[in-house]
Design an enzyme around this catalytic site. Structure first.
Site, short mmCIF file in Angstrom:
data_model
loop_
_atom_site.label_atom_id
_atom_site.label_comp_id
_atom_site.label_asym_id
_atom_site.label_seq_id
_atom_site.Cartn_x
_atom_site.Cartn_y
_atom_site.Cartn_z
N ASP A 1 3.34 4.04 -4.58
CA ASP A 1 3.97 3.60 -3.33
C ASP A 1 3.27 4.22 -2.12
O ASP A 1 2.67 5.28 -2.22
CB ASP A 1 5.46 4.00 -3.35
CG ASP A 1 6.27 3.24 -2.32
OD1 ASP A 1 5.78 2.21 -1.81
OD2 ASP A 1 7.39 3.68 -2.01
N TRP B 1 0.12 4.37 4.42
CA TRP B 1 -1.23 4.98 4.49
C TRP B 1 -2.07 4.25 5.53
O TRP B 1 -2.73 4.88 6.36
CB TRP B 1 -1.89 4.90 3.11
CG TRP B 1 -3.27 5.48 3.05
CD1 TRP B 1 -3.60 6.77 2.71
CD2 TRP B 1 -4.50 4.80 3.32
NE1 TRP B 1 -4.97 6.93 2.77
CE2 TRP B 1 -5.55 5.74 3.13
CE3 TRP B 1 -4.83 3.50 3.70
CZ2 TRP B 1 -6.89 5.42 3.31
CZ3 TRP B 1 -6.18 3.19 3.88
CH2 TRP B 1 -7.19 4.14 3.68
N ARG C 1 -2.09 -3.47 6.65
CA ARG C 1 -1.53 -3.10 5.35
C ARG C 1 -2.46 -3.42 4.19
O ARG C 1 -2.56 -2.68 3.22
CB ARG C 1 -0.19 -3.83 5.11
CG ARG C 1 0.96 -3.35 5.97
CD ARG C 1 2.20 -4.18 5.67
NE ARG C 1 2.58 -4.09 4.25
CZ ARG C 1 3.31 -3.11 3.74
NH1 ARG C 1 3.78 -2.15 4.51
NH2 ARG C 1 3.60 -3.10 2.46
N SER D 1 6.30 -5.54 -8.14
CA SER D 1 7.64 -5.74 -8.70
C SER D 1 8.10 -7.18 -8.50
O SER D 1 7.56 -7.91 -7.65
CB SER D 1 8.63 -4.77 -8.04
OG SER D 1 8.86 -5.14 -6.69
N GLU E 1 10.77 -7.91 -7.11
CA GLU E 1 11.30 -7.91 -5.75
C GLU E 1 10.17 -8.04 -4.72
O GLU E 1 10.34 -8.71 -3.70
CB GLU E 1 12.13 -6.65 -5.50
CG GLU E 1 13.46 -6.61 -6.25
CD GLU E 1 13.36 -6.32 -7.74
OE1 GLU E 1 12.29 -5.83 -8.19
OE2 GLU E 1 14.33 -6.60 -8.46
N ASN E 2 9.03 -7.42 -4.99
CA ASN E 2 7.86 -7.61 -4.10
C ASN E 2 7.51 -9.09 -4.04
O ASN E 2 7.23 -9.64 -2.97
CB ASN E 2 6.62 -6.86 -4.61
CG ASN E 2 6.74 -5.34 -4.61
OD1 ASN E 2 6.13 -4.66 -5.43
ND2 ASN E 2 7.52 -4.78 -3.70
N ARG F 1 8.34 -10.06 -0.22
CA ARG F 1 7.24 -9.78 0.71
C ARG F 1 6.71 -11.10 1.28
O ARG F 1 6.78 -12.15 0.62
CB ARG F 1 6.12 -9.04 0.00
CG ARG F 1 6.58 -7.70 -0.56
CD ARG F 1 5.86 -6.54 0.03
NE ARG F 1 6.47 -5.31 -0.46
CZ ARG F 1 5.83 -4.16 -0.55
NH1 ARG F 1 4.56 -4.08 -0.20
NH2 ARG F 1 6.46 -3.08 -0.96
N ARG G 1 6.34 9.43 -8.51
CA ARG G 1 6.43 8.47 -7.41
C ARG G 1 5.72 9.06 -6.21
O ARG G 1 6.00 10.19 -5.79
CB ARG G 1 7.88 8.13 -7.05
CG ARG G 1 7.90 7.07 -5.93
CD ARG G 1 9.22 6.39 -5.73
NE ARG G 1 9.05 5.30 -4.75
CZ ARG G 1 9.76 4.19 -4.71
NH1 ARG G 1 10.70 3.99 -5.61
NH2 ARG G 1 9.54 3.28 -3.80
#
Ligand code: IPE
Ligand code: IPE
Ligand code: MG
Length: 274
Positions: A37, A42, A50, A82, A84-85, A89, A206
């Site tokens: 993650d 970063w 991104r 994931s 969910e990603n 996203r 993580r």
């Protein structure tokens, strides 16, 4: 029991070697799982877009996998994308991640061969774009005979949906064999998980400081040691994997039990006040 991957410790960097030498070879984990993650943050810290964080994150995947293979880690399981990603996203980011995955596989199979790494996947991978699935199958096939680290990428993965898939498969098996759902055991569920062929993770890392498991390996991490680092994934390297293993080795795993020293006799007539 699972530690069959050959050691190539002489290939570690001097910095890695320094940490590796503090480790107890008898207590190395068999399976390390990582929630990679912080790619976006970063990039944000550097005023970059991104996607550049994801690109740099792919570099970390390759380097961390190589260190894992040098220390003979049998199983490394990385949360790359994931469910969910995929759902939540923006399409542009999802599409970029798919292109990045394809390119990663295309360009890294040779390094996996050089490092004796076998690649596999868990998740609802049949829902990914066909061209990505084709690359995935190709990379898995190419590296199938390697005997070092098994790198498993969790792609379009969710822990709850894995359990739903397992329960469905178990129900179908029971209908076929005439067994009853009331007789289902933990072993029955385990056999139908995507990870049936692997030991549970000993250590879950993580990156980027979040204290949550984000639907990762929910069944499998029942007694896994959790290590959270503030470091963003694109800055995570082999030496940090070794540091996480050092922290893991300082933990006492109890699985709900007690060590012999702590197991004291309790008199039958001990006063109960509750
Ligand atoms: C992890 O980095 C990579 C994926 C989830 C694909 P993020 O994209 O979640 O980065 P942050 O959490 O926004 O920094
Ligand atoms: C977890 O990271 C998923 C992956 C690393 C692939 P996320 O960035 O998606 O998790 P949340 O949204 O912070 O829980
Ligand atoms: Mg994130």
């Amino acid at each position: 029991m699972y530690s069959t991957a050959p050691l190539r410790v002489n290939e570690l960097s001097a910095e890695e070697r320094g940490v590796y030498e503090t480790l107890d070879p008898a207590r190395m984990p068999d399976h390390v799982a990582i929630i990679m993650d912080g790619n976006g943050r970063w990039a944000g810290m550097r005023s970059l877009r991104r996607f550049l964080g994801h690109q740099q994150g792919a570099k970390s995947v390759q380097l961390v996998t190589e260190t894992a293979s040098r220390i003979g880690l049998p199983w490394l399981t990385l949360y790359a994308f994931s469910l969910e990603n995929n759902l939540r996203r923006p399409r542009a980011e999802v599409n970029f991640l798919m292109r990045l995955l394809r390119s990663y596989l295309e360009n890294n199979v040779q390094r996996m061969m050089d490092n004796n790494v076998r690649i596999r996947y868990i998740g609802r991978t049949h829902e990914l774009p066909t061209e990505v699935q084709e690359r995935m199958q190709w990379a898995a096939e190419e590296t199938r005979r390697n005997t070092g680290t098994t790198l498993t990428l969790a792609l379009n993965y969710g822990g709850r949906s894995e359990m739903v898939d397992a329960f469905r498969a178990l129900a179908a098996e029971m209908a076929r064999t005439g067994r009853k759902m009331e007789d289902a055991t933990e072993e029955d569920v385990h056999r139908h998980l995507y990870t049936a062929h692997m030991p549970d993770p000993d250590l879950l890392v993580r990156t980027s400081g979040e204290m949550r498991v984000s639907n990762y390996l929910l069944w499998q991490i029942a007694y896994t040691e959790i290590f959270v680092t503030e470091r963003y994934w694109p800055d995570f390297r082999g030496v940090h994997l070794l540091e996480a293993i050092a922290a893991y080795q300082r933990r006492e795993r109890r699985y709900g039990g007690l060590s012999e020293a702590e197991a004291e006799p309790i008199p039958e007539d001990a006063q109960v006040t509750a």
